[in-house]
Design an enzyme around this catalytic site. Sequence first.
Site, PDB file in Angstrom:
ATOM      1  N   ARG A 233      -9.930  -0.960   0.055  1.00  3.25           N
ATOM      2  CA  ARG A 233     -10.755  -0.231  -0.914  1.00  3.25           C
ATOM      3  C   ARG A 233     -12.218  -0.327  -0.483  1.00  3.25           C
ATOM      4  NH1 ARG A 233      -6.802   1.998  -2.007  1.00  3.25           N
ATOM      5  NH2 ARG A 233      -5.735   2.209  -4.002  1.00  3.25           N
ATOM      6  N   HIS A 281      -8.938   8.372   4.207  1.00  6.37           N
ATOM      7  CA  HIS A 281      -7.940   7.617   3.417  1.00  6.37           C
ATOM      8  C   HIS A 281      -6.506   7.977   3.853  1.00  6.37           C
ATOM      9  CE1 HIS A 281      -7.401   5.364  -0.614  1.00  6.37           C
ATOM     10  NE2 HIS A 281      -6.307   5.238   0.115  1.00  6.37           N
TER      11      HIS A 281
HETATM   12  P1  NAP Z   1      -0.572  -7.478  -2.161  1.00  4.02           P
HETATM   13  O1  NAP Z   1       0.818  -7.589  -1.635  1.00  4.02           O
HETATM   14  O2  NAP Z   1      -0.810  -7.652  -3.615  1.00  4.02           O
HETATM   15  O3  NAP Z   1      -1.446  -8.549  -1.339  1.00  4.02           O
HETATM   16  C1  NAP Z   1      -2.740  -8.846  -1.688  1.00  4.02           C
HETATM   17  C2  NAP Z   1      -3.239  -9.992  -0.812  1.00  4.02           C
HETATM   18  O4  NAP Z   1      -4.616 -10.204  -1.084  1.00  4.02           O
HETATM   19  C3  NAP Z   1      -2.516 -11.312  -1.092  1.00  4.02           C
HETATM   20  O5  NAP Z   1      -2.257 -11.980   0.107  1.00  4.02           O
HETATM   21  C4  NAP Z   1      -3.532 -12.084  -1.937  1.00  4.02           C
HETATM   22  O6  NAP Z   1      -3.484 -13.479  -1.785  1.00  4.02           O
HETATM   23  C5  NAP Z   1      -4.825 -11.581  -1.354  1.00  4.02           C
HETATM   24  N1  NAP Z   1      -5.927 -11.735  -2.308  1.00  4.02           N
HETATM   25  C6  NAP Z   1      -6.097 -11.124  -3.507  1.00  4.02           C
HETATM   26  N2  NAP Z   1      -7.233 -11.548  -4.101  1.00  4.02           N
HETATM   27  C7  NAP Z   1      -7.792 -12.452  -3.249  1.00  4.02           C
HETATM   28  C8  NAP Z   1      -8.954 -13.235  -3.306  1.00  4.02           C
HETATM   29  N3  NAP Z   1      -9.776 -13.206  -4.352  1.00  4.02           N
HETATM   30  N4  NAP Z   1      -9.215 -14.054  -2.261  1.00  4.02           N
HETATM   31  C9  NAP Z   1      -8.381 -14.113  -1.205  1.00  4.02           C
HETATM   32  N5  NAP Z   1      -7.246 -13.386  -1.096  1.00  4.02           N
HETATM   33  C10 NAP Z   1      -6.948 -12.566  -2.110  1.00  4.02           C
HETATM   34  O7  NAP Z   1      -1.235  -6.079  -1.763  1.00  4.02           O
HETATM   35  P2  NAP Z   1      -0.793  -5.100  -0.567  1.00  4.02           P
HETATM   36  O8  NAP Z   1       0.433  -4.337  -0.929  1.00  4.02           O
HETATM   37  O9  NAP Z   1      -0.796  -5.864   0.705  1.00  4.02           O
HETATM   38  O10 NAP Z   1      -1.981  -4.034  -0.619  1.00  4.02           O
HETATM   39  C11 NAP Z   1      -3.330  -4.428  -0.436  1.00  4.02           C
HETATM   40  C12 NAP Z   1      -4.242  -3.255  -0.752  1.00  4.02           C
HETATM   41  O11 NAP Z   1      -4.130  -2.252   0.255  1.00  4.02           O
HETATM   42  C13 NAP Z   1      -3.903  -2.490  -2.032  1.00  4.02           C
HETATM   43  O12 NAP Z   1      -4.431  -3.147  -3.158  1.00  4.02           O
HETATM   44  C14 NAP Z   1      -4.575  -1.147  -1.800  1.00  4.02           C
HETATM   45  O13 NAP Z   1      -5.890  -1.191  -2.296  1.00  4.02           O
HETATM   46  C15 NAP Z   1      -4.622  -1.042  -0.284  1.00  4.02           C
HETATM   47  N6  NAP Z   1      -3.829   0.092   0.232  1.00  4.02           N
HETATM   48  C16 NAP Z   1      -4.493   1.050   0.930  1.00  4.02           C
HETATM   49  C17 NAP Z   1      -3.785   2.132   1.453  1.00  4.02           C
HETATM   50  C18 NAP Z   1      -4.487   3.200   2.272  1.00  4.02           C
HETATM   51  O14 NAP Z   1      -3.870   4.230   2.589  1.00  4.02           O
HETATM   52  N7  NAP Z   1      -5.736   3.010   2.658  1.00  4.02           N
HETATM   53  C19 NAP Z   1      -2.391   2.222   1.248  1.00  4.02           C
HETATM   54  C20 NAP Z   1      -1.761   1.214   0.538  1.00  4.02           C
HETATM   55  C21 NAP Z   1      -2.481   0.130   0.025  1.00  4.02           C
HETATM   56  P3  NAP Z   1      -2.186 -14.379  -2.146  1.00  4.02           P
HETATM   57  O15 NAP Z   1      -1.147 -14.031  -1.095  1.00  4.02           O
HETATM   58  O16 NAP Z   1      -2.665 -15.761  -1.997  1.00  4.02           O
HETATM   59  O17 NAP Z   1      -1.759 -13.981  -3.534  1.00  4.02           O
END
Ligand code: NAP
Length: 318
Positions: A233, A281
């Site tokens: 993001r 994006h």
């Molecule tokens: P996820 O499975 O919820 O993983 C989030 C990760 O971030 C986890 O490892 C979490 O830590 C870590 N995290 C969250 N808050 C934190 C903090 N304050 N300090 C340190 N680490 C933190 O999410 P995901 O499915 O991988 O997706 C991540 C993001 O990618 C989405 O939220 C979305 O915004 C983005 N995305 C972008 C696209 C695109 O096309 N550009 C497509 C899909 C997703 P823990 O493991 O310790 O809980």
Amino acid sequence: MSKIVFIDTLPNTTRLKWLQLLREALGNEILLLPEEIDDEDVYKIDLAIVANPRPRDLLRYPSLKIVHSVWAGVDKLVSALKSEELSGLKIELVRLVDPKLSVSMAESVLAWTLYLQRHMPEYAHQQATKNWRQLPHINSEQVRVSLLGAGEMALRSLELLKKLDYRLSCWSRKPKQLEGVNHFCGINGLKTMLAQTDILISLLPLTSRTYQLLDKKTLAWLPAGAKLMNFSRGAIINTTDLLRLIDSGHIAHAVLDVFDQEPLPKSSELWTNEKVTVLPHISAPTNKETAVRIVADSIIAYRTKGVLPKCLDLNLEY
Ligand code: NAP
């Protein structure tokens, strides 16, 4: 019988495609658009499937229990649910977790890592100026790639990067043990990791804790000449600070797929900075076919067995 509403802000043809695929996948469930629901019937809606909805549109349904997004990132909805405006709404929020999406993200991470490692922006510039110059070749074993996040997107990306022998690290909230990856957590862990990073990749969800996490202070922890990508993001990076560090030469290149405002306004200086690659994006677009199956299966499991899909922790905001 309880019914489901589909709430979105999509262009009409995209909306109709989602609706058609969801209705096919949901079998006996009744899925309606808001305009198909009379004011007397709104209380019959206990489930909503959403695609980037205006959060206040959820308020129309007093019996709503579960909101299932067809997107993986739900930061706007989370921040609205924590706000005064939607504070009365007591719902469980489910986001899309689709292995196909994680594979697309991993492909993007690998593609743009190679792009930076193999000097593609510099060679494109050299070609434009008819400049024949060979830049130093760096093997993948020498490149320190660090990921912010160790969730669905990051773990799949790390698996793919491992195959090319990059020196891998990642940072997340909770401590973890990951084979072949140095793991860090906490602010000191972030500082240590950034100091040993050549390519930094953000795959963190946007929350109040990750908002502007990468600013002049934290970006300065990277070694001079580091490169970065933001695929999660826009607001995770302070753009003004990033541009300043690019101008000073501290950051050599940034690949940005996400922005504070999308589409990126034509007036943004990011468009014309030769040390910035702007992407619209596209790093991991939702695959409608697989997403529909996942959403429908979780709704059917909830209806038939009472099993709730994995819901967001609103305190953690992800
Ligand atoms: P996820 O499975 O919820 O993983 C989030 C990760 O971030 C986890 O490892 C979490 O830590 C870590 N995290 C969250 N808050 C934190 C903090 N304050 N300090 C340190 N680490 C933190 O999410 P995901 O499915 O991988 O997706 C991540 C993001 O990618 C989405 O939220 C979305 O915004 C983005 N995305 C972008 C696209 C695109 O096309 N550009 C497509 C899909 C997703 P823990 O493991 O310790 O809980």
